[in-house]
Scaffold this motif. Structure first.
Motif, short mmCIF file in Angstrom:
data_model
loop_
_atom_site.label_atom_id
_atom_site.label_comp_id
_atom_site.label_asym_id
_atom_site.label_seq_id
_atom_site.Cartn_x
_atom_site.Cartn_y
_atom_site.Cartn_z
N ILE B 29 1.75 5.74 2.98
CA ILE B 29 2.64 4.69 3.47
C ILE B 29 3.27 5.06 4.82
O ILE B 29 3.58 4.19 5.62
CB ILE B 29 3.70 4.36 2.40
N ASN B 30 3.42 6.36 5.07
CA ASN B 30 4.00 6.78 6.36
C ASN B 30 2.98 7.37 7.31
O ASN B 30 3.34 7.99 8.30
CB ASN B 30 5.13 7.78 6.12
N THR B 31 1.70 7.22 7.02
CA THR B 31 0.66 7.75 7.91
C THR B 31 0.43 6.77 9.05
O THR B 31 0.15 5.60 8.81
CB THR B 31 -0.66 7.94 7.13
N GLU B 32 0.58 7.26 10.28
CA GLU B 32 0.41 6.37 11.43
C GLU B 32 -1.00 5.81 11.47
O GLU B 32 -1.98 6.54 11.33
CB GLU B 32 0.69 7.14 12.73
N MET B 220 2.17 1.75 12.87
CA MET B 220 2.46 2.35 11.57
C MET B 220 1.44 1.82 10.55
O MET B 220 0.63 0.97 10.86
CB MET B 220 3.89 2.01 11.13
N SER B 221 1.51 2.33 9.32
CA SER B 221 0.57 1.86 8.30
C SER B 221 0.90 0.41 7.93
O SER B 221 2.02 -0.04 8.13
CB SER B 221 0.65 2.73 7.05
N ASN B 222 -0.10 -0.31 7.41
CA ASN B 222 0.14 -1.71 7.03
C ASN B 222 0.37 -1.84 5.52
O ASN B 222 0.18 -2.91 4.96
CB ASN B 222 -0.99 -2.62 7.49
N VAL B 223 0.78 -0.73 4.88
CA VAL B 223 1.04 -0.76 3.43
C VAL B 223 2.40 -1.42 3.19
O VAL B 223 3.38 -1.06 3.82
CB VAL B 223 1.04 0.66 2.84
#
Lengths: 248, 261
Positions: B29-32, B220-223
């Protein structure tokens, strides 16, 4: 021979079919566009009178109906009740509110679907998630590298320009529609233009009612056990007739 | 045998797989630049049964055999953009990818990332690489090189690379980032670290001008946390209910087996 045991056996087979169908419903409770199945039984009474009637009209002997009583699966009925329409905000998802089916082109001919998660194939045509091309009024629908917008009547626009219109159809004879896999159906008789509204950015969830399936399950399980107990009772009676009658 | 037992088992197997997909999304969720995976569920094959009744008439009916995952694909919807101010932080706004290549000339596609300068093999020039050591390439798939003394580089939204002490170029010969898209990006191969590669199912890359490059931003991630959470709960419940069906089917089998006392 003892008809009672045979009758109870047919009832157990019928209940087993009910479990198989309930199990498929629960497995697919979250499959978009899935429509629940219900097993319709043909009762002992019907079978009995059928046999009696044929005995009278066709001259069959009585033995035939003595050998085949019980309860049978008459049909597995698919309930086309509308499932809840859920917003996904994904422009590639489409569903129908009301009556109708999308047409898709598959290896085994045209099939019909209630809800689609679409994508593009390598040539830039709209396809379902399993790679079958979506059919519009002018054949396959080419999208290419563009955003598209689908109106309620199925008209597809790319940048304001009308490209095609989704072929949304309905069938007068829904009972003739068989389930194929991937949430698709084969066509029934009497194809007509559909009245339902096409909704882009939505999917239709399955119309499986959980509480209904779970109560069914309890009922199946209990009836099955009752049948077993009755068979055991009849077997006990047979046991008495064969082993104890002659004894003093 | 009871088909329902195996039907319910398919739901257990594939919902478990669905939960694996969701937990991978949670973990990133926080992975660019991470793009979420999505599993699509469909119903499986139907068996046609035929029953014959006394009197000679027959009926046909179908029995389903459960559910399966028809595809697990990437959802390449836009992630939120975060301003970093870094001169060589690049992000894409819109669909598509920018090309990078490794030391062995293998081409990969990425949504952006943090880049920095590195000395080039060629005297007097430097290349641009990202954190994992992949070189930024231009539209001719050559490594982008800038003069070694240049410090100020600007990348226009259309992907044009401009740096100080640059020799003047003719129109149409500008250095541009390789910006591509695919017909079916959901089927790109995921090499991890935000790198993707083409596959037979994704199709060949084609040049696109639909997205803009943002300098000084990171994607940022799209989660979506709420979405994944509700999905997880739903999967868990379906798993639970189907395990109940397996239990009931097992009970029926046991009742049948104990018919004879």
């Amino acid at each position: 021979m003892d008809t009672g045991i045979k009758m109870l056996g047919s009832s157990m087979q019928y209940l087993k079919q009910k479990l198989d169908t309930a199990s498929n419903n629960v497995s697919n409770m979250d499959t978009p566009g899935y429509k629940k199945d219900t097993v319709i039984g043909r009762s002992f009474g019907t079978v009995l009178s059928d046999a009696l009637e044929s005995r009278i009209t066709k001259g069959y002997n009585l033995g035939q109906f003595y050998n085949e009583p019980g309860v049978y699966v008459d049909e597995v009925y698919t309930d086309f009740l509308q499932g809840p329409v859920e917003q996904t905000e994904d422009p590639w998802d489409v569903a129908i509110h009301g009556d109708g089916f999308f047409t898709i082109d598959t290896d085994i001919g045209p099939l019909y679907k209630r809800s689609m998660s679409m994508r593009k194939d390598l040539a830039g045509f709209l396809v379902t998630d399993t790679g079958d091309r979506v059919v519009g009024e002018n054949g396959h629908i080419f999208i290419g590298d563009n955003d598209f917008h689908i109106e309620e009547n199925g008209t597809i626009r790319v940048g304001g320009q009308v490209v095609d219109r989704l072929n949304v159809v309905d069938f007068a004879n829904r009972e003739g529609m068989e389930k194929a896999q991937n949430g698709a159906f084969t066509g029934g008789g009497g194809m007509v233009q559909a009245t339902g509204a096409v909704m882009q950015g939505f999917i239709e969830s399955s119309n499986v009612e959980l509480s209904e399936e779970m109560t069914n399950l309890i009922e199946i399980s209990n009836k099955f056990t009752t049948n077993q107990k009755l068979i055991q009772m009849l077997d006990g009676i047979n046991n008495i007739s064969s082993n104890r009658l002659g004894k003093v | 045998m009871i088909q329902g037992f195996y039907t319910a088992k398919t739901a257990l197997t594939f919902r478990q797989m669905g939960m694996d997909v969701i937990s991978n999304n949670f973990a990133n969720i926080n992975t660019e630049g991470y793009k979420k995976d999505e599993a699509v569920f469909e119903d499986a094959l139907y068996n046609l049964s035929q029953k014959q009744y006394p009197g000679g008439d027959r009926t046909y009916y179908t029995t389903g055999s459960g559910t399966f995952i028809s595809s697990i694909g990437k959802d390449f919807s836009q992630g939120s953009l975060k301003e970093t101010g870094g001169n060589l932080d690049l992000a894409l706004n819109g669909p598509g990818f920018i090309g990078v290549k490794d030391d062995f000339d293998n081409l990969f596609y990425t949504r952006g990332g943090s880049f920095k300068f590195t000395p080039s093999d060629e005297e007097g020039f430097k290349n641009i690489i990202n954190d994992q050591g992949y070189f930024l390439v231009d539209s001719n798939e050559e490594k982008i090189k800038v003069s070694a003394e240049s410090n100020d580089i600007s990348i226009e939204t259309d992907g044009e690379v401009i740096f100080d002490m640059m020799e003047p170029v003719e129109e149409g010969e500008e250095t541009r980032l390789l910006m591509v898209n695919f017909n079916n990006p959901a089927m790109l191969l995921d090499y991890g670290e935000g790198r993707f590669g083409r596959s037979d199912l994704s199709g060949a890359p084609y040049i696109t001008e639909r997205s803009s490059v943002l300098q000084g931003y990171k994607e940022m991630s799209n989660v979506d946390l709420a979405e994944e959470m509700t999905d997880l709960i739903l999967h868990q419940r379906i798993f639970q209910l189907n395990s109940k069906i397996v239990q009931t089917a097992d009970e029926l089998e046991s009742v049948s087996n104990n018919l004879r006392k």
